[in-house]
Scaffold this motif. Structure first.
Motif, short mmCIF file in Angstrom:
data_model
loop_
_atom_site.label_atom_id
_atom_site.label_comp_id
_atom_site.label_asym_id
_atom_site.label_seq_id
_atom_site.Cartn_x
_atom_site.Cartn_y
_atom_site.Cartn_z
N ALA A 198 100.81 92.11 70.03
CA ALA A 198 101.10 92.19 71.27
C ALA A 198 99.53 92.18 72.11
O ALA A 198 98.90 91.47 71.95
CB ALA A 198 102.30 92.08 72.49
N CYS A 199 99.35 93.39 72.02
CA CYS A 199 97.73 93.64 72.50
C CYS A 199 96.97 93.19 71.44
O CYS A 199 95.59 94.21 71.53
CB CYS A 199 98.08 95.16 72.73
N GLY A 200 96.77 93.21 70.37
CA GLY A 200 96.35 91.84 69.57
C GLY A 200 95.99 93.72 69.04
O GLY A 200 94.37 93.58 67.98
N PHE A 201 96.03 94.40 67.40
CA PHE A 201 96.10 95.44 67.04
C PHE A 201 95.39 96.27 68.07
O PHE A 201 94.34 97.04 67.36
CB PHE A 201 96.22 95.00 66.07
N GLY A 202 95.66 96.66 69.56
CA GLY A 202 94.33 97.07 69.85
C GLY A 202 93.58 95.96 70.65
O GLY A 202 92.72 97.76 71.43
N SER A 203 93.17 94.94 70.34
CA SER A 203 92.06 94.52 70.90
C SER A 203 91.98 94.39 72.17
O SER A 203 90.93 94.16 72.82
CB SER A 203 91.47 93.48 69.81
N GLY A 204 93.14 94.54 72.79
CA GLY A 204 93.55 93.83 74.21
C GLY A 204 93.56 95.18 75.07
O GLY A 204 93.35 94.98 76.45
N LEU A 205 93.46 96.57 74.54
CA LEU A 205 92.84 97.74 75.43
C LEU A 205 91.91 97.69 76.64
O LEU A 205 91.28 98.86 76.52
CB LEU A 205 93.39 98.52 74.49
N THR A 206 90.63 96.61 75.62
CA THR A 206 89.72 96.98 76.46
C THR A 206 89.73 97.31 77.95
O THR A 206 90.31 96.50 78.85
CB THR A 206 88.54 95.97 76.09
N PRO A 207 88.97 97.90 78.71
CA PRO A 207 89.57 97.72 80.51
C PRO A 207 88.67 96.31 80.84
O PRO A 207 89.00 95.97 81.98
CB PRO A 207 87.76 98.66 80.43
N LYS A 208 87.80 95.61 80.60
CA LYS A 208 86.73 94.39 80.49
C LYS A 208 86.97 93.40 79.39
O LYS A 208 87.16 93.56 78.57
CB LYS A 208 85.62 94.33 81.30
N VAL A 242 105.54 93.15 83.75
CA VAL A 242 104.35 92.17 83.87
C VAL A 242 105.00 91.61 83.25
O VAL A 242 105.22 91.42 81.89
CB VAL A 242 102.86 93.12 84.20
N ASP A 243 104.60 90.06 83.08
CA ASP A 243 105.32 88.86 82.07
C ASP A 243 103.86 88.73 81.50
O ASP A 243 103.51 87.87 80.40
CB ASP A 243 105.30 87.55 82.99
N ASP A 244 102.11 88.09 81.72
CA ASP A 244 101.84 88.65 81.55
C ASP A 244 100.44 89.31 81.72
O ASP A 244 99.37 88.31 82.67
CB ASP A 244 101.14 86.84 81.66
N HIS A 245 100.32 90.01 81.49
CA HIS A 245 99.24 91.01 81.56
C HIS A 245 98.50 90.58 80.48
O HIS A 245 98.12 90.13 79.67
CB HIS A 245 99.84 92.91 81.07
N ARG A 246 96.79 91.16 81.01
CA ARG A 246 96.35 90.98 80.16
C ARG A 246 95.74 91.22 78.91
O ARG A 246 95.08 90.76 77.97
CB ARG A 246 94.62 91.36 81.12
N SER A 247 95.96 92.37 78.74
CA SER A 247 96.67 93.35 77.39
C SER A 247 97.09 92.80 76.36
O SER A 247 97.28 92.90 75.09
CB SER A 247 96.92 95.12 77.66
N LEU A 248 98.05 91.67 76.80
CA LEU A 248 98.16 91.08 75.93
C LEU A 248 97.81 90.14 75.18
O LEU A 248 97.35 88.80 75.68
CB LEU A 248 99.91 90.17 76.26
#
Length: 168
Positions: A24-34, A83-89
């Motif tokens: 869901a977090c795109g192999f970690g790519s969605g964990l950037t701060p912005k 959260v249904d749709d967190h930015r990190s997803l």
């Protein structure tokens, strides 16, 4: 409920410790701060470089499977985060961009760049019906559907651009 923008260290651990969260977090790519969506879309280009060589029917099958898995993964990860749709997803960015780039599968490099830009434009601006879907659908399906539609819109515009500039 958690802040929609910032993940705690514990939330990051939760996402990265399960297959659903990792995907869901795109192999970690969605964990950037912005700019999580942009980084997720950039990461989606890497597997696309391999996917683009598939036949169209197999490519579409991959999209359908990736969508279904994304609904599951984003539902599980969203519940874990509260959260249904967190930015990190950002798995939705992967599938949406892959749809947007269908016209660029065997096209010149400028169409890949244009497809990326068009997808990000439709994903961020959320014109109707994307905004309507984004507000009404919840859970993993809600995470995925608005980006699929943004990808379809981008693919249509990209195909038109490709047809117009084919002779140049």
């Amino acid at each position: 409920m958690t802040d929609k923008k910032i993940l705690t260290a514990e939330q990051r651990r939760i996402l990265l410790s399960s297959p659903a969260g990792w995907l869901a977090c795109g192999f970690g790519s969605g964990l950037t701060p912005k700019a999580q969506g942009t980084f997720g879309s950039l990461a989606a280009l890497l597997p696309w470089l391999l996917l683009r060589h598939l036949s169209l029917p197999v490519y579409v099958l991959v999209l359908v499977v990736a969508f279904a898995i994304g609904v599951w993964a984003c539902t599980v990860a969203g519940r874990a985060l509260g959260v249904d749709d967190h930015r990190s997803l950002v798995w939705d960015e992967f599938v949406g961009l892959w749809i947007a780039l269908i016209p660029a599968m065997l096209a010149p490099w400028w169409m890949v760049i244009a497809g990326f830009a068009l997808f990000r434009l439709f994903d961020v601006a959320k014109p109707w019906p994307i905004s309507w879907l984004d507000r009404r659908l919840k859970g993993g399906l809600g995470v995925m559907v608005d980006d699929v539609v943004a990808g379809v819109f981008a693919a249509i515009v990209l195909a038109i651009l490709g047809a117009v500039f084919a002779g140049t």
